[in-house]
Enzyme design. Sequence first.
Site, PDB file in Angstrom:
ATOM      1  CG  ASP A   1      15.200 -15.145   7.113  1.00  0.00           C
ATOM      2  OD1 ASP A   1      14.833 -14.194   7.844  1.00  0.00           O
ATOM      3  OD2 ASP A   1      14.533 -16.190   6.987  1.00  0.00           O
TER       4      ASP A   1
ATOM      5  CE1 TYR B   1       9.390 -22.174   9.381  1.00  0.00           C
ATOM      6  CE2 TYR B   1      10.021 -20.033  10.239  1.00  0.00           C
ATOM      7  CZ  TYR B   1       9.048 -20.908   9.804  1.00  0.00           C
ATOM      8  OH  TYR B   1       7.743 -20.508   9.774  1.00  0.00           O
TER       9      TYR B   1
ATOM     10  CE  LYS C   1      10.001 -14.559  13.741  1.00  0.00           C
ATOM     11  NZ  LYS C   1       8.621 -14.940  14.072  1.00  0.00           N
TER      12      LYS C   1
ATOM     13  CE1 TYR D   1       3.884 -23.747  11.809  1.00  0.00           C
ATOM     14  CE2 TYR D   1       4.009 -22.283  13.701  1.00  0.00           C
ATOM     15  CZ  TYR D   1       4.296 -22.562  12.373  1.00  0.00           C
ATOM     16  OH  TYR D   1       4.980 -21.642  11.610  1.00  0.00           O
TER      17      TYR D   1
END
Length: 433
Positions: A251, A150, A280, A22
Amino acid sequence: MQDYPSHQNYIELDKQLLWHPYTSMSTPTPQYLVERALGCEIHLASGQTLIDGMSSWWSVIHGYNHPTMNQAMKQQIDQFSHVMFGGLTHKPAIDLAQKLVAMTAKSLTRVFFSDSGSVSVEVALKMAIQYWHTQGKADKQFFATPKSGYHGDTFAAMSVCDPENGMHNLFNGAVTQQYFVSPPPTGIDTPIKDSYIDEIRALFTTKHNKIAGFIIEPVVQNAGGMRFYNPDYLNRLRALCDEFDILLIFDEIATGFGRTGKPFATDHTAISPDIMCVGKALTGGYITLAATLASDKVALGISDNGGVFMHGPTFMGNPLACSAANASLELLASYDIEKTVKRIEDWMKEALEPCRTLDQVQDVRCFGAIGVVELKQAVNQHEIQPKFVEQGVWIRPFGKLIYLMPPYIITKEQINTLGKAIYKVASEEANPV
């Protein structure tokens, strides 16, 4: 070439060579060279020490350089670090699958390993499409999801991210066009009005023959705005998915492994998904690994008619990563996770409360080990990041959000330092860009 000190030389090489996430190559955001990390502290090559409020994008839940994690990986690497998962298997993967099945919803009985959270979402979407194909419903190729969500940066995952305000809207013409509904209202205790459910019902009534699954981040919409919502939304969503023959996909990449005060955000509900993605914190932030868990309905639905699931990452079920995950889950089981996370939540509420007095702050909210200060305007990433470093903390805001997702071993003193830094920096954001 100018004679820079050693660490500055590396920073210059970084600017020339590396494209960070990003960021722009022509006007990159500042990068800081890490020399070592321990517990909740990141030690920079410049000699500065930063308290980590991010858990390295929400993954390093036990802190850095944990002796139990280190030992597990050292022991595994002396045996073998990798073998292909096609035709071969190994104990670390089998042990990890057992742990995941034991700690997740009863319906989730099968485990497919992959490399990253985004890929686990790709796997989940492919599972759903292939399941319906084997059931003679090949037109069910699309997905429904709330706005403000997201789910990752790869192509199928991008297609179910917020199409308007999300970070991937410039790709809208290239990704599959999915079905979006209004996001659930913010607030853990905010009642779910019938209008939210009626909107989903209306979509399902007309499009259920095309919709393979409904994918959602349970209880917390994370990178789409750090929005907390009432778990009852999911209970009612489950009933609708059952009624209209649509798979429910959770998710849990960001919310799993204790972040919301329960082992999984799903545990705040009375229901189970058909498919669930985790990543994660799965390995305690030590090494990349993710998993897609599925019910017998999905796994055997694909397989019983002679079908094989068409996905197979090279590093699937990597034994080094599985060993790290096993050690991380054993550590997690040694905590009283609800008590630990509730303590962090209370500390963050106290530390962030002064931010409510600032005119530029829109909202302050905490849920589990997630603390959010929402500003009225977006921050300038180039300018705000160095200000936090100057305060001796590592916090990486995005958009209007300055947030904390610290390691579970963090102390109250460290939380207070993070809170004071946020207050000071936010107070200077009177005219953010």
